[in-house]
Scaffold this active site. Sequence first.
Site, PDB file in Angstrom:
ATOM      1  N   LYS A 243      37.046  10.440 102.702  1.00  0.00           N
ATOM      2  CA  LYS A 243      36.432  10.187 101.393  1.00  0.00           C
ATOM      3  C   LYS A 243      35.882   8.763 101.396  1.00  0.00           C
ATOM      4  O   LYS A 243      36.626   7.804 101.593  1.00  0.00           O
ATOM      5  CB  LYS A 243      37.471  10.356 100.277  1.00  0.00           C
TER       6      LYS A 243
ATOM      7  N   ASP B 146      34.575   3.548  92.717  1.00  0.00           N
ATOM      8  CA  ASP B 146      34.825   4.653  91.791  1.00  0.00           C
ATOM      9  C   ASP B 146      35.051   4.109  90.388  1.00  0.00           C
ATOM     10  O   ASP B 146      36.153   3.697  90.034  1.00  0.00           O
ATOM     11  CB  ASP B 146      36.048   5.465  92.264  1.00  0.00           C
TER      12      ASP B 146
ATOM     13  N   LYS C 289      36.590   5.054  83.843  1.00  0.00           N
ATOM     14  CA  LYS C 289      37.999   4.669  83.885  1.00  0.00           C
ATOM     15  C   LYS C 289      38.261   3.507  82.929  1.00  0.00           C
ATOM     16  O   LYS C 289      37.391   2.657  82.736  1.00  0.00           O
ATOM     17  CB  LYS C 289      38.361   4.179  85.304  1.00  0.00           C
TER      18      LYS C 289
ATOM     19  N   ASP D 136      38.359   2.983  97.266  1.00  0.00           N
ATOM     20  CA  ASP D 136      38.216   4.437  97.250  1.00  0.00           C
ATOM     21  C   ASP D 136      37.444   4.954  98.473  1.00  0.00           C
ATOM     22  O   ASP D 136      37.253   6.152  98.628  1.00  0.00           O
ATOM     23  CB  ASP D 136      37.539   4.871  95.945  1.00  0.00           C
TER      24      ASP D 136
ATOM     25  N   ASP E 162      35.374  11.911  87.006  1.00  0.00           N
ATOM     26  CA  ASP E 162      36.259  11.028  87.770  1.00  0.00           C
ATOM     27  C   ASP E 162      37.000  11.807  88.872  1.00  0.00           C
ATOM     28  O   ASP E 162      37.651  11.207  89.719  1.00  0.00           O
ATOM     29  CB  ASP E 162      37.256  10.354  86.820  1.00  0.00           C
TER      30      ASP E 162
ATOM     31  N   GLU F 237      35.830  13.021  91.497  1.00  0.00           N
ATOM     32  CA  GLU F 237      34.640  13.057  92.352  1.00  0.00           C
ATOM     33  C   GLU F 237      34.975  13.204  93.835  1.00  0.00           C
ATOM     34  O   GLU F 237      34.166  13.724  94.601  1.00  0.00           O
ATOM     35  CB  GLU F 237      33.803  11.784  92.133  1.00  0.00           C
TER      36      GLU F 237
ATOM     37  N   ARG G  95      37.111  15.115  95.487  1.00  0.00           N
ATOM     38  CA  ARG G  95      37.182  16.507  95.952  1.00  0.00           C
ATOM     39  C   ARG G  95      35.781  17.105  96.077  1.00  0.00           C
ATOM     40  O   ARG G  95      35.575  18.017  96.865  1.00  0.00           O
ATOM     41  CB  ARG G  95      38.066  17.316  95.001  1.00  0.00           C
TER      42      ARG G  95
HETATM   43  N1  BES Z   1      40.022   7.531  93.298  1.00  0.00           N
HETATM   44  C1  BES Z   1      40.777   8.175  92.295  1.00  0.00           C
HETATM   45  C2  BES Z   1      42.246   8.342  92.662  1.00  0.00           C
HETATM   46  C3  BES Z   1      43.068   7.088  92.854  1.00  0.00           C
HETATM   47  C4  BES Z   1      43.929   6.657  91.865  1.00  0.00           C
HETATM   48  C5  BES Z   1      43.044   6.399  94.056  1.00  0.00           C
HETATM   49  C6  BES Z   1      44.706   5.531  92.065  1.00  0.00           C
HETATM   50  C7  BES Z   1      43.812   5.275  94.259  1.00  0.00           C
HETATM   51  C8  BES Z   1      44.651   4.843  93.264  1.00  0.00           C
HETATM   52  C9  BES Z   1      40.194   9.562  92.032  1.00  0.00           C
HETATM   53  O1  BES Z   1      38.836   9.694  92.223  1.00  0.00           O
HETATM   54  C10 BES Z   1      40.463   9.880  90.614  1.00  0.00           C
HETATM   55  O2  BES Z   1      39.927   9.210  89.767  1.00  0.00           O
HETATM   56  N2  BES Z   1      41.255  10.907  90.351  1.00  0.00           N
HETATM   57  C11 BES Z   1      41.590  11.310  89.058  1.00  0.00           C
HETATM   58  C12 BES Z   1      41.509  12.812  88.998  1.00  0.00           C
HETATM   59  C13 BES Z   1      41.580  13.394  87.594  1.00  0.00           C
HETATM   60  C14 BES Z   1      40.364  12.994  86.803  1.00  0.00           C
HETATM   61  C15 BES Z   1      41.680  14.893  87.712  1.00  0.00           C
HETATM   62  C16 BES Z   1      42.994  10.834  88.751  1.00  0.00           C
HETATM   63  O3  BES Z   1      43.829  10.828  89.651  1.00  0.00           O
HETATM   64  O4  BES Z   1      43.240  10.431  87.613  1.00  0.00           O
HETATM   65 ZN    ZN Z   2      37.970   8.405  93.532  1.00  0.00          ZN
HETATM   66 MN    MN Z   3      37.708   9.175  90.504  1.00  0.00          MN
END
Ligand code: BES
Ligand code: ZN
Ligand code: MN
Length: 498
Positions: free
Chosen positions: A267, A272, A279, A290, A349, A351, A353
């Site tokens: 990834k 992000d 966020k 990220d 967010d 993104e 996947r």
């Molecule tokens: N890049 C984030 C996940 C992340 C969180 C990485 C903390 C490192 C530290 C990912 O893209 C994300 O934002 N995931 C969301 C998914 C949700 C919207 C279903 C999350 O984990 O809140």
């Molecule tokens: Zn992310």
């Molecule tokens: Mn994200």
Amino acid sequence: MEIKTYDGSMGEWQGDAALLLLREEDCGALPDLPYAETVRQLAERQDFKGRKGSSLRVPVFEGGVKNLYLVGLGKAEACSAASVRDTLAWGLRMAGRQHNGSVLVPMAHLKDVFQARAVSDSISGGGPSASAVLGEAAGLCGYVFDKYKEKKEGEYTPFALKEVFAPGLMPEEARRGQTFAAAQVAARALANEPGCAISPAGLAEHAGAMANELGLTCEVWDEEQLKQERMGALLAVGSGSANPPRLIHLTYKPRGTARKKIVLVGKGITFDSGGLDIKPSNFMTTMKGDKSGACAVMGVLRGAAELGLDAEVHGLLAAAENMPSGSSYRPDDIVRARNGKTIEIENTDAEGRLVLADALCLASELKPDAIIDLATLTGACAVALGKWRAGLFSRDDALADALLAASRRRGEAFWRMPAEDEHIEETLKSPFADMVNSGPRYGGAIFAAIFLSRFVEKDIPWAHLDIAGVDFMDKEWGVYSKGASGFGVRTCLDYLAQ
Ligand code: BES
Ligand code: ZN
Ligand code: MN
């Protein structure tokens, strides 16, 4: 950093420092160590008991050596190759910051420590030797992200350590350890760069430069090609940014016939922000990290080439920047991935996947023996496992076991998580598309893994490594410096080397 054997007697050592790792049990009756009497007296006077995390610097005024460092390993029963690696890195780092250019590490004693642990370490089989662990620690301890800092103090103090000497060293093993470390450091250095310094195209440039350096091939798809190649999910994620997305394909081929073909998918979100589902600010910092999965994949390819592994290794980096703007993809949008499946966007967010979906389709088309993806995918995984242990998701027991064994040998903690769940499977349903991209809050990491599984060819063994949380260290500890960790590089490299 050079690591060399040393044939002389300990007492004749003329370098700057000697580093002694001591278990609590060693402090009562010291084993056959250099300066044994000095060590014993000082340890007693300063109440040094070998506790984990404790250290004692002994300035020496007669003879060659300037400093003697005693560092505690803790109780013998709690010692492992991993704790020796971390303690070595910590001790060498301390010596290096205190202006020691050369350090002697008595190996005979280290080997004793390893011997005592032979039983528990052998679960993983063929663990790294003390020499390899020393190579890893020496290679990892000196890296800090300091290129933008003018004032170099504290943890950014110029690092003086240039040479490590170890009696009884196996030089080949140590070099191998250093190669593992260098691969991880390369991943860290790239992942630490902020979003303003590395865009998806910038990541492609770095990949191209690495390919030139190491004789790999590197193919980069820009937006036009991504459209032609039906990479609809990757394009959607990148659409809001002024820095367009890229798909980067690195290939390492061994000289002879390849024993196996493995595809690593990373990834590569260079920043992000969350996109339109932006966020909160306290969750947005560190999101330059990220792209850690993609950087780790680059590190593994570097290591594979430098070790001359006999497997064909592909690295697919799905690079995009997730930004809010008038051209962003939106909640409610329906995007089509490379395999034709449609995805309804519930949350922009989620993104990672999406970019991985297209890359996993591509990975499957290469018909490899296994696919491993590395991704800072879900906060839920970090909530479940903490910031020091990553999630491993796989429906293939053999692949999962091989990766877990590799991770134990290299001291990177992974925990196997469920990759199947009929109830969570239900929540992927969308009324208007083939699936949604984000599900309910609970089980978020498992949801993401199941989502990814829909883009992997059924009969190809596949593992998903969720490195959210472990990708970024808040403070330095063990082999880690503050910032990007390069987590997963040594595990994947060890797996490939087996
Ligand atoms: N890049 C984030 C996940 C992340 C969180 C990485 C903390 C490192 C530290 C990912 O893209 C994300 O934002 N995931 C969301 C998914 C949700 C919207 C279903 C999350 O984990 O809140
Ligand atoms: Zn992310
Ligand atoms: Mn994200």
